[in-house]
Enzyme design. Structure first.
Site, short mmCIF file in Angstrom:
data_model
loop_
_atom_site.label_atom_id
_atom_site.label_comp_id
_atom_site.label_asym_id
_atom_site.label_seq_id
_atom_site.Cartn_x
_atom_site.Cartn_y
_atom_site.Cartn_z
N GLU A 152 -3.31 7.47 -4.38
CA GLU A 152 -3.27 6.19 -3.68
C GLU A 152 -2.97 5.08 -4.67
O GLU A 152 -3.59 5.00 -5.72
CB GLU A 152 -4.63 5.94 -3.00
CG GLU A 152 -4.62 4.73 -2.09
CD GLU A 152 -5.94 4.56 -1.35
OE1 GLU A 152 -5.94 4.60 -0.12
OE2 GLU A 152 -6.97 4.40 -2.02
N TYR A 173 0.86 -1.19 0.00
CA TYR A 173 0.00 0.00 0.00
C TYR A 173 0.89 1.23 0.00
O TYR A 173 1.87 1.32 0.74
CB TYR A 173 -0.89 0.01 1.24
CG TYR A 173 -1.73 1.29 1.35
CD1 TYR A 173 -3.00 1.34 0.79
CD2 TYR A 173 -1.21 2.43 1.97
CE1 TYR A 173 -3.75 2.50 0.86
CE2 TYR A 173 -1.96 3.60 2.04
CZ TYR A 173 -3.23 3.62 1.48
OH TYR A 173 -3.97 4.77 1.54
#
Ligand code: GDP
Ligand code: MN
Length: 416
Positions: free
Chosen positions: A224, A136
């Site tokens: 993101e 992530y």
């Protein structure tokens, strides 16, 4: 919907999205395929892919990409698509066709969309990747520190809020000094923390540096990558999400052209055209208030007395009859509404003018649900008199608690 969140904003990185992201209407969302175009432009490795708006286009896209494995991905302004059936692996062209036909024209409901979901008008057909690891990685603004924060985790591919809530030690973070910019040592610190080895460390640094350049040069509010994968030893951005600061659209013309109104809440869109601050909520009591703080307090009181607000609406300090009318129209375009609570503090505006506006609006729009009005401040007395003497079914309230109780009672009656 940052407007209705509260709590400790200091420590939990998973709550970044709730606390550090501006309200939805202050952002412009890009689709994944658009975000990946930006990534490509800045040299960030992404799988080859093409957008498609029909099953035929999707098959042609897969053919031109070649290979034996494709991924068909629903393009909606929300994450959590994988678990909701919006990401499908296809091992032949028939499967590409079938997956696309299944998705197009449907509404995709994910954890992030709310029950009504978002329409799938485009799919993205990508060459499939072999996944060794899912990482992530995101950049967003830490408003408290006034710095862009990089958040990374070896537990990628999952819901990062869950990771932050249950295993916060798995979340890594560095804040970027605005003058110094992102430093090499910061990239390496994250890379080591993620367990990257050898040439991956330098590659991670290049990707992160490029993401930071995008953040600055494209006026991003959030970038993101979940997941950033390791595939055949290489780092690849498998998913991509970019939110642009809507106030910067005037200088981000190329990105502004990528806007997709089909993904926006039609009521919130109309509100922004009238300069009204509107956020859709799930309840059935509509609120029309001047001032964001008073609007929050109004929603709190509705909740306290057992009701649920249908919206957050701040008509602003300069509430005129025109804006009040526009606000009524907005409120009523939500069919769930069973009562309307108007709560105006006449400080800058005069209550009698507001009362006039409310009466004109109710008459013009033909409001069929109960309207409860609480006016306080300059000329409040006169305003109450005007409302009482009008032939319209407007219920006056003496104070906010009284108004909230009446609205909750009316809404409950309407549900019967
Ligand atoms: P999201 O659910 O909306 O965040 O969509 P993602 O793009 O992150 O995809 C969801 C999940 O689908 C990923 O975490 C992967 O596990 C899987 N996935 C996506 N693309 C591929 C691919 O090319 N190959 C494989 N094996 N899995 C993929
Ligand atoms: Mn994802």
């Amino acid at each position: 919907m940052t407007a209705v969140q509260s709590g400790d904003r200091s420590t939990i990185p998973g709550e970044y999205r709730l606390f550090f992201q501006p309200e939805s209407q202050d952002l412009m969302n890009l689709h994944e395929y658009q975000s990946k175009e930006v990534f490509r432009e800045f040299g960030i490795p992404v799988p080859a892919g093409r957008a498609a708006k029909s099953a035929e286009e999707a098959v042609a896209a897969a053919q031109s990409l070649g290979g034996k494995l494709w991924v068909v991905k629903a393009q909606v302004h929300a994450g959590g698509r994988g678990k909701a059936g919006g990401v499908k692996l296809a091992r032949d062209l028939d499967a590409v066709r079938a997956a696309t036909a299944d998705m197009l024209g449907q509404r995709l409901v994910t954890k992030q969309t709310g029950p009504e979901g978002l329409p799938i008008e485009t799919v993205y057909v990508e060459s499939g990747s072999a996944i060794e690891r899912e990482i992530y990685l995101s950049l967003t603004l830490n408003r408290e520190r006034g710095r862009v924060a990089v958040i990374a985790s070896a537990a990628g591919g999952m819901d990062i809020e869950e990771v932050a809530a249950h295993t916060p030690e798995q979340i890594l973070r560095v804040d970027i000094h605005p003058a110094a910019g992102l430093q090499g040592y910061q990239c390496r610190k994250l890379a080591f923390g993620l367990g990257l080895k050898g040439p991956q460390i330098g590659k991670f640094q290049s990707i992160l540096m490029a993401l930071y350049r995008i953040y600055q040069e494209r006026d991003a509010a959030l970038i993101e990558v979940n997941p950033l994968i390791v595939s055949n030893g290489e780092l690849v951005a498998l998913d991509a999400k970019i939110n642009i600061d809507a106030n910067a659209m005037f200088r981000q013309k190329a990105l502004a052209a990528m806007r997709d109104p089909s993904q926006e809440d039609p009521i919130e869109r109309a509100a922004s055209e009238h300069d009204l601050n509107y956020v859709s909520l799930d309840g059935d009591i509509a609120c029309m208030v001047n001032g964001a703080g008073l609007a929050m307090a109004t929603m709190d009181l509705i909740k306290l007395h057992g009701g649920n607000p249908a919206n957050f609406l701040d008509v602003g300090g300069g509430a005129t009859a025109e804006r009040v009318t526009a606000a009524f129209k907005l409120i009523l375009s939500n069919k769930k509404v069973r009562a309307i609570l108007v709560n105006i503090f006449g400080g800058i505006v005069r209550c009698d003018l507001i009362a006039e506006g409310v009466m004109i609006a109710v008459k013009q729009v033909g409001v069929a649900v109960p309207v409860i009005v609480r006016l306080e401040g300059t000329n409040a007395e006169q305003a109450r008199e005007m409302l009482a003497h009008s032939a319209l079914a407007i219920t006056p309230a003496t104070d906010l608690t009284d108004a909230a109780k009446k609205a909750v009672a009316f809404a409950a009656n309407g549900r019967k």
